[in-house]
Motif scaffolding. Structure first.
Motif, mmCIF file in Angstrom:
data_model
loop_
_atom_site.group_PDB
_atom_site.id
_atom_site.type_symbol
_atom_site.label_atom_id
_atom_site.label_comp_id
_atom_site.label_asym_id
_atom_site.label_seq_id
_atom_site.Cartn_x
_atom_site.Cartn_y
_atom_site.Cartn_z
ATOM 1 N N VAL A 32 0.824 -1.208 0.000
ATOM 2 C CA VAL A 32 0.000 0.000 0.000
ATOM 3 C C VAL A 32 0.855 1.254 0.000
ATOM 4 O O VAL A 32 0.444 2.288 -0.529
ATOM 5 C CB VAL A 32 -1.022 0.050 1.173
ATOM 6 C CG1 VAL A 32 -2.114 -0.955 0.992
ATOM 7 C CG2 VAL A 32 -0.347 -0.114 2.513
ATOM 8 N N TYR A 33 2.064 1.156 0.555
ATOM 9 C CA TYR A 33 2.939 2.327 0.541
ATOM 10 C C TYR A 33 3.356 2.656 -0.898
ATOM 11 O O TYR A 33 3.547 3.806 -1.251
ATOM 12 C CB TYR A 33 4.172 2.059 1.411
ATOM 13 C CG TYR A 33 5.063 3.253 1.607
ATOM 14 C CD1 TYR A 33 4.616 4.368 2.313
ATOM 15 C CD2 TYR A 33 6.356 3.274 1.094
ATOM 16 C CE1 TYR A 33 5.420 5.476 2.488
ATOM 17 C CE2 TYR A 33 7.178 4.373 1.278
ATOM 18 C CZ TYR A 33 6.698 5.474 1.976
ATOM 19 O OH TYR A 33 7.500 6.572 2.152
ATOM 20 N N VAL A 55 4.190 9.652 5.300
ATOM 21 C CA VAL A 55 3.653 8.303 5.113
ATOM 22 C C VAL A 55 2.137 8.362 4.956
ATOM 23 O O VAL A 55 1.555 7.746 4.062
ATOM 24 C CB VAL A 55 4.050 7.401 6.306
ATOM 25 C CG1 VAL A 55 3.268 6.100 6.273
ATOM 26 C CG2 VAL A 55 5.533 7.130 6.282
ATOM 27 N N THR A 56 1.466 9.134 5.828
ATOM 28 C CA THR A 56 0.017 9.214 5.752
ATOM 29 C C THR A 56 -0.414 9.779 4.403
ATOM 30 O O THR A 56 -1.346 9.277 3.774
ATOM 31 C CB THR A 56 -0.527 10.105 6.881
ATOM 32 O OG1 THR A 56 0.105 9.738 8.085
ATOM 33 C CG2 THR A 56 -2.004 9.953 7.007
ATOM 34 N N GLY A 57 0.289 10.837 3.975
ATOM 35 C CA GLY A 57 -0.057 11.433 2.684
ATOM 36 C C GLY A 57 0.090 10.437 1.563
ATOM 37 O O GLY A 57 -0.776 10.325 0.689
ATOM 38 N N ARG A 58 1.171 9.687 1.592
ATOM 39 C CA ARG A 58 1.384 8.708 0.518
ATOM 40 C C ARG A 58 0.324 7.624 0.547
ATOM 41 O O ARG A 58 -0.170 7.204 -0.503
ATOM 42 C CB ARG A 58 2.771 8.065 0.653
ATOM 43 C CG ARG A 58 3.862 8.951 0.111
ATOM 44 C CD ARG A 58 5.169 8.211 0.162
ATOM 45 N NE ARG A 58 5.301 7.298 -0.962
ATOM 46 C CZ ARG A 58 6.467 7.071 -1.579
ATOM 47 N NH1 ARG A 58 7.542 7.673 -1.174
ATOM 48 N NH2 ARG A 58 6.524 6.228 -2.573
ATOM 49 N N LEU A 59 -0.026 7.169 1.734
ATOM 50 C CA LEU A 59 -1.006 6.091 1.816
ATOM 51 C C LEU A 59 -2.369 6.559 1.328
ATOM 52 O O LEU A 59 -3.080 5.831 0.637
ATOM 53 C CB LEU A 59 -1.118 5.583 3.256
ATOM 54 C CG LEU A 59 0.046 4.741 3.754
ATOM 55 C CD1 LEU A 59 -0.120 4.412 5.211
ATOM 56 C CD2 LEU A 59 0.151 3.451 2.945
ATOM 57 N N LEU A 60 -2.741 7.788 1.692
ATOM 58 C CA LEU A 60 -4.076 8.252 1.323
ATOM 59 C C LEU A 60 -4.161 8.627 -0.149
ATOM 60 O O LEU A 60 -5.238 8.594 -0.738
ATOM 61 C CB LEU A 60 -4.482 9.447 2.184
ATOM 62 C CG LEU A 60 -4.888 9.099 3.614
ATOM 63 C CD1 LEU A 60 -5.170 10.354 4.397
ATOM 64 C CD2 LEU A 60 -6.119 8.200 3.612
ATOM 65 N N PHE A 88 -8.954 -2.875 -0.368
ATOM 66 C CA PHE A 88 -7.967 -2.608 0.674
ATOM 67 C C PHE A 88 -6.925 -1.671 0.109
ATOM 68 O O PHE A 88 -6.208 -2.022 -0.821
ATOM 69 C CB PHE A 88 -7.307 -3.907 1.151
ATOM 70 C CG PHE A 88 -6.421 -3.706 2.345
ATOM 71 C CD1 PHE A 88 -6.939 -3.829 3.616
ATOM 72 C CD2 PHE A 88 -5.086 -3.362 2.192
ATOM 73 C CE1 PHE A 88 -6.138 -3.625 4.728
ATOM 74 C CE2 PHE A 88 -4.283 -3.150 3.300
ATOM 75 C CZ PHE A 88 -4.815 -3.289 4.573
ATOM 76 N N ASP A 89 -6.864 -0.461 0.661
ATOM 77 C CA ASP A 89 -5.881 0.507 0.175
ATOM 78 C C ASP A 89 -5.274 1.219 1.373
ATOM 79 O O ASP A 89 -5.422 0.774 2.513
ATOM 80 C CB ASP A 89 -6.544 1.496 -0.785
ATOM 81 C CG ASP A 89 -7.795 2.101 -0.181
ATOM 82 O OD1 ASP A 89 -7.973 1.955 1.033
ATOM 83 O OD2 ASP A 89 -8.569 2.710 -0.923
#
Lengths: 114, 267, 576
Positions: free
Chosen positions: C60-61, C498-503, C83-84
């Motif tokens: 997901v990353y 990390v949060t930005g990339r995941l979202l 699932f993302d």
């Protein structure tokens, strides 16, 4: 306009009235059951207009109804039963601690105890 | 406090109730009276492929034990949690029975009805109350005791033949639960094995675990979770039959447990 | 094992754990077998899923997402899942707070196999609710979440908790029936239950069909909004969160009110009208943030004060979330705001969980919950076995976080929201709410102030009697969360990235500079204003106003009236 649909809507609203307008918590639980029943009836009734036969294969030339609403409502009914059981248990508990089924009296009593 | 005891308060609260019923009615009206044609794609697909893909002649069971078994698992979980919750709340109530408040002044009709029920005991199973019950007659005990086993067998029939005829795990389970209630009412002494809540609760847990194992069994055959491990085999309906039996046991044990708990007979 | 199967591990492992824990009931209470089964189940359900989460992080990353039909069934009838990054993040939220809360409950109760099993089932349902993209499956997940809360809230054995659970049950079960009716409307229009299929089928509808679609959407949104407790629909929350056992309060406030919100963003992102709904929700969120903080300021019960703050903080999240959806969740600005919204939800889960646990330990040891009466709580902590008053330290970490004092994590997420909302009039609401938060936490922290008057009057015996009831477990959980609060605050560039990339599915977003002088100055002024506000409410007339607010009439009926009126208002908003 279909009369039966209007009746279901009325059933729903009567149930909702039971929840909002009645003070007795048992009547409120009845009301919850009624709106649940209304939603189930609506889904099943409208789903059954798509055919004439039960969705069980095996014979030739069947014109079956859509089985999806029936399967979904099976789930919804079971969930409704569970919620009712839990609500009734809570109602019994509240009756035991407050001596009343009246929501306002229960609130007063419980509020004073805290 | 906020109790609407005054006349004004009462009018105010009725007005609120009318208003909210009207608001909900306004939102629901278009949905309830929708008259667009019912979509039939799913129906047509099922009629053509349902039996081949799941093995079930009864298309309803092909959905809730096949295509949408994930929902069914969630539903059995709701049942499990509700039973445990009811049980824990009611067992707390029992410890309160003796010191329940006794002020009768200003009780509403419903409260009086509650008192009447308390006196009669309803169908209560707790032994010391049994003789004072107006609703538990010898006739009732004789009939339920005799008819119980028959209903139990019928429940198992509905459960096991759910894939070819109307019925299935849930319907059969409910019948089994009513058989359990009958057996309990009909054997007021020691009760049967099925009226022992400890047995029922273990049965329920075992059925839950079996259900989880069955829904994971697709993993071993490459279908992943919630797949039918027998898909493509000669008779995929075997999986449906097993699942129906497990769901039936689960529902029967849960609801039986629930009824016995509500009648005060849990151990 | 395929990666798709790993996704379902996050749901199935807690369920297996629950089944194992339930078997403990078959053995005598307190026997070794029963203990092994119960805690073994907890390990399977709360520790093993981390293994799956770690495995899934890599893909997901990189921006991958897994979607398909559950069990590989035909898409015409099966249940779609996805699932993302969003699912991963929400599961991270659920499992971290869940683990800490469970450790706390081992020490503080409620205990027992039934509790463990239900707790695990709740965690599984949280995972499932964010993965599913099927309307009816979402209904089932929400029902499981609901039913576990109705059962867990009254485990504190307070009569008030039963009433709170009953109110919550009635309003949320009725809302779920409406959700079902909404599902009916959408199924009737589209012949499908998957979000994406429904969204494509309802495009270009007109006349009565369009109205059916809008009303169905309204019902779905308002049924979920009840769970999120935004402004007019918050009435059930304070009592149930305040009267539940402490561990449950922290999970309810930390995780349970946020998961439905982010599950809703999956739905709204697909519909054209989703942007309008998002806009209205952002207004409601800003109002929530401000009004709830005023209500919080007026409370006398320590945990109820915290519960009102949960509403206020979820208001921040909803404001940022709604604005992000209204400007498009896939645009750069929308993603930055969504990141801020998620981070605030995550950090709020950590610090509010921490606050509930710390205050819970304090009020348990002191035997007093009233903020006006309890003084010198550190003394009770020492008497109760917490020799160094460590609970006070963890409380302080939580309080500094929620009031957005650097370097705690609350500073990061609140200012990230502020950065995204700058220029909107909603920003003003949020700033004012920030002032109120500072004031009310000064008020709450007074319970630790030493007080000469009570020193002799009240002996510390009631606390000593209880002994150190599982204090080790309690402190472990508190320190776990406190550590996370500090760590995420210090390591914020990485967290934001990390949060930005995941979202965003692997993009690198341009993140705001959070330690600029303007931001720091604003924090300083907010804190100052908070102190000022606190002084102000000490005055007689203000105290009287707060008393009136605290004792304002609240009724069961009010829950339903506000729910139905809010639903109708949302319908009118979309229609015209």
């Amino acid at each position: 306009m279909k009369l039966e649909l209007l009746l279901i809507l009325i059933l729903f609203l009567v149930g909702f009235w039971g929840i909002v307008g009645k003070n007795n918590i048992i009547k409120k639980i009845f009301g919850l059951n009624m709106i649940n029943a209304a939603a189930v009836i609506l889904f099943i009734l409208e789903g059954s207009r798509s055919g004439a036969d039960a969705p069980i294969l095996g014979k030739e030339g069947l014109h079956i109804v859509d089985p999806v609403p029936q399967a979904l409502m099976l789930t919804a009914i079971v969930i409704g039963v569970c919620i009712t059981a839990l609500a009734l248990a809570l109602a019994v508990h509240l009756y035991r601690v407050s001596g009343s089924f009246d929501i306002d009296r229960i609130r007063d009593k419980v509020h004073n105890e805290n | 406090m906020a109790t609407p005891k005054t006349r004004f308060g009462k009018i105010w609260s009725k007005a609120g109730a009318v208003l909210s019923v009207a608001a909900i009615g306004f939102v629901l009206f278009p949905i309830f009276l929708a008259d667009n044609p019912w979509p039939v794609e799913a129906r047509d697909y099922l009629a053509a492929m349902g039996q081949a893909e799941t093995g079930a002649v009864n298309l309803v069971s092909s959905i809730y034990l096949g295509y949408r078994i994930f929902d069914t698992l969630g539903e059995t979980i709701v049942l499990l949690v509700a039973v445990l919750g009811t049980m824990s709340i009611l067992s707390r109530v029992e410890s309160l029975v003796d010191d329940s408040p006794a002020d009768d002044a200003g009780k509403s009709g419903a409260d009086k009805a509650g008192d009447a029920l308390k006196k009669s005991g309803g169908f209560s199973l707790s032994r010391e109350k049994r003789h004072s019950h107006t609703l538990r007659t010898d006739l009732l005990e004789a009939v339920t005791g005799k008819i119980g086993p028959v209903i139990l067998i019928f429940g198992f029939y509905v459960m096991l033949f759910g894939h070819v005829s109307p019925g299935g795990g849930f319907q059969g389970g409910v019948i089994v639960a009513s058989a359990i209630v009958f057996l309990t009412l009909g054997n007021p002494g020691a009760g049967t094995l099925l009226s022992n809540t400890r047995v029922l609760s273990t049965l329920e847990t075992a059925a839950f675990l079996l259900m989880l194992l069955l829904s994971s069994s697709g993993l071993l055959f490459g279908q992943g979770f919630f797949g039918n491990p027998m898909a493509g085999a000669e008779n995929p309906e075997v999986y449906i039959i097993i699942l129906n039996a497990v769901v039936g046991l689960k529902v029967g044990a849960s609801l039986g447990f629930l009824c016995i708990t509500m009648m005060g007979g849990h151990k | 094992m395929r990666t798709e199967d790993l996704v379902f591990m996050t749901i199935m492992l807690p369920l297996f754990g629950a089944a194992i824990a339930f078997f403990a009931k078959a053995f005598p209470k307190g026997s070794l077998t029963s203990k092994i089964l119960e805690y073994g189940g907890a390990v399977v359900g709360l520790v093993l899923p981390w293994w799956a989460l770690i495995q899934l992080f890599g893909p997901v990353y990189q921006g991958e997402s897994f979607s398909g039909v559950v069990g590989g069934w035909n898409p015409a009838l099966g249940i779609f899942y996805r699932f993302d990054g969003l699912s991963w993040l929400i599961q991270l939220l659920g499992y971290s707070v869940g683990l800490a809360a469970y450790i706390y409950s081992v020490g503080a109760g409620p205990r027992g196999p039934a509790f463990t099993g239900i707790f695990l089932i709740q965690t599984a349902a949280l995972s499932a609710a964010i993965i599913t993209t099927d309307m009816f499956n979402l209904f089932v997940c929400l029902e499981v979440l609901g039913v576990t809360s109705y059962v867990l809230i009254p485990t504190s054995k307070k009569p008030g908790a039963s009433l709170a659970a009953f109110s919550y049950l009635m309003v949320s079960a009725s809302a779920m029936v409406l959700f079902l009716v909404g599902t009916y409307g959408l199924y009737r229009l589209s012949g499908s239950l998957a979000y994406s299929e429904i969204a494509s089928a309802v495009q270009g509808l007109s006349g009565t069909d369009h109205r059916v679609y809008l009303m169905s959407l309204v019902l779905l949104v308002s049924a979920i909004a009840i769970r999120v407790a935004v402004m007019p629909l918050y009435g059930w929350l304070p009592d149930s969160h305040a009267l539940a056992p402490h561990a449950i309060s922290s999970v309810l406030s930390g995780v349970l009110i946020k998961t439905p919100l982010f599950a809703l963003s999956r739905v709204l992102g697909l519909f054209v009208q989703g942007a309008d709904v998002g806009l209205l929700m952002s207004y409601a969120g800003a109002a929530t943030a401000l009004v709830a903080v005023v209500l919080a300021l007026s409370q006398s019960d320590a945990k109820r004060l915290l519960a009102y703050h949960s509403i206020s903080q979820i208001g921040y999240v909803v404001t940022a979330w709604g604005t992000a959806i209204s400007i498009g969740a896939n645009t750069q600005a929308g993603l930055v705001l969504m990141t801020a919204a998620y981070l605030h939800a995550l950090f709020h889960a950590f610090f509010k969980g921490l606050l509930f646990l710390s205050v819970g330990t304090t009020v348990d040891l002191a035997g007093e919950r009233n903020v006006y009466r309890l003084r010198g709580a550190a003394r009770y902590l020492r008497a109760g076995g917490d020799r160094l008053a460590l609970t006070f330290v963890t409380f302080l970490v939580g309080a500094l976080s929620i009031t957005a004092i650097p370097p705690m994590n609350g500073y990061i997420s609140k200012n990230a929201i502020g950065y995204g909302m700058k220029g909107s009039f909603l920003y003003l609401f949020l700033t004012l709410a920030g002032v109120g938060t500072v004031a009310s936490f000064i008020k709450l922290s007074r319970i630790y102030w030493p007080s000469a008057a009570t020193r002799e009057e009240k002996s510390v015996e009631p606390a000593a009697e209880k002994g150190n009831a599982g204090l080790g477990y309690r402190l472990t959980a508190q320190f776990m969360l406190a550590g996370i609060c500090v760590a995420t605050g210090v390591a914020f560039p990485q967290v934001l990235d990390v949060t930005g990339r995941l979202l965003s599915g692997g993009q690198v977003l341009k993140q705001p500079n959070l330690y600029g002088s303007a931001t720091l100055l604003k924090t300083f002024y907010t804190a100052l204003a908070g102190v000022g506000l606190f002084m102000l409410i000490q005055l007689k007339p203000m105290a009287h106003i707060l008393h009136v607010i605290r004792e304002r009439p609240r009724s069961f009926q009010g829950l339903f009236v506000s729910f139905s009126l809010a639903t109708a208002a949302l319908a009118l908003w979309l229609l015209y």
